[in-house]
Design a protein around this motif. Structure first.
Motif, PDB file in Angstrom:
ATOM      1  N   ASP A  22       0.842  -1.201   0.000  1.00  0.00           N
ATOM      2  CA  ASP A  22       0.000   0.000   0.000  1.00  0.00           C
ATOM      3  C   ASP A  22       0.874   1.246   0.000  1.00  0.00           C
ATOM      4  O   ASP A  22       0.876   2.027   0.950  1.00  0.00           O
ATOM      5  CB  ASP A  22      -0.921  -0.030   1.216  1.00  0.00           C
ATOM      6  N   GLU A  24       3.185   4.389  -2.440  1.00  0.00           N
ATOM      7  CA  GLU A  24       2.985   5.592  -3.248  1.00  0.00           C
ATOM      8  C   GLU A  24       3.833   5.559  -4.519  1.00  0.00           C
ATOM      9  O   GLU A  24       4.021   6.585  -5.158  1.00  0.00           O
ATOM     10  CB  GLU A  24       3.344   6.829  -2.420  1.00  0.00           C
ATOM     11  N   LYS A  26       7.068   4.711  -4.562  1.00  0.00           N
ATOM     12  CA  LYS A  26       8.416   5.188  -4.228  1.00  0.00           C
ATOM     13  C   LYS A  26       9.426   4.052  -4.358  1.00  0.00           C
ATOM     14  O   LYS A  26       9.269   3.003  -3.734  1.00  0.00           O
ATOM     15  CB  LYS A  26       8.446   5.736  -2.804  1.00  0.00           C
ATOM     16  N   GLN A  48       2.209   1.182  -7.762  1.00  0.00           N
ATOM     17  CA  GLN A  48       1.989   2.043  -6.594  1.00  0.00           C
ATOM     18  C   GLN A  48       2.445   1.347  -5.301  1.00  0.00           C
ATOM     19  O   GLN A  48       1.812   1.453  -4.249  1.00  0.00           O
ATOM     20  CB  GLN A  48       0.520   2.479  -6.490  1.00  0.00           C
ATOM     21  N   ASP A  50       5.824   0.554  -2.580  1.00  0.00           N
ATOM     22  CA  ASP A  50       7.072   1.140  -2.113  1.00  0.00           C
ATOM     23  C   ASP A  50       8.090   0.014  -2.100  1.00  0.00           C
ATOM     24  O   ASP A  50       7.824  -1.054  -1.530  1.00  0.00           O
ATOM     25  CB  ASP A  50       6.921   1.749  -0.717  1.00  0.00           C
TER      26      ASP A  50
END
Length: 194
Positions: A22, A24, A26, A48, A50
């Motif tokens: 869950d 972003e 990154k 999406q 990390d």
């Protein structure tokens, strides 16, 4: 946050990896296989997630061990991050075009590992990267994540574009499969377990 870490140190590789479902998008990825670094960055952004990877290996021989072991670590981290899999959609599918290439990836987070790959890459290498290692990476990922993974490259003429489409589609299909669906009660299987 559904996340997990994996560390793997052998006589051939030294890998530290952290993965969050869950996220972003990154990516903090350092490997000594530049093409793999690029593909993992794309996978992370389009899923999406990390993802943090620090991977060193015996690339003076070739990129095989490093690529394979990153797949092992990512698969183990994905499996752990998914937890009991309650409420997930379980299935995911994504078509991704990349210029002249089109890839389709379908995922079932079924606890039954299998890779079915239909791709004919025109070139044996992209830069210094052996394109046969795409299969090796995906097989180890599917095996360790205990997922059913189907990868189809429908067409393409540029090997880089074809592989890039695969990794983008993989990220998007996994994002869909791992997503929590409020309509799903418990384990998404009539068996009551995956």
């Amino acid at each position: 946050m559904r996340k997990a870490e994996c560390a793997r140190k052998t006589n051939e590789t030294d890998i530290q990896l952290a993965f969050g479902i869950d996220g972003e998008g990154k990516a903090d990825i350092i490997t000594d296989v530049p093409f793999m670094t690029h593909m993992l960055d794309l996978f992370t952004k389009h899923g999406q997630f990390d993802l943090s990877v620090n991977a060193k290996g015996d690339t003076e021989i070739d990129d095989h061990h490093t690529t394979e072991d990153i797949g092992i670590c990512l698969g183990q981290a994905l499996l752990e991050a998914l937890g009991d899999k309650k409420g997930i959609k379980r299935y995911g599918s994504a078509f991704v075009p990349m210029d002249e290439a089109l890839a389709h990836v379908v995922v079932d987070l079924s606890n039954r590992p299998h890779l079915e790959m239909r791709a004919e890459f025109p070139a044996a290498k992209v830069g210094t990267f052996d394109t046969e290692l795409v299969h090796e990476f995906l097989w180890k990922l599917a095996l360790e994540a205990r997922m059913n993974l189907h990868v189809i490259v429908h067409y393409g003429t540029n090997t880089h574009h074809m592989i890039e489409a695969v990794f983008k589609a993989l990220g998007r299909a996994l994002d869909e499969a791992a997503a929590i669906d409020p309509r799903v009660k418990g384990i998404p299987s009539t068996k009551g377990m995956l």
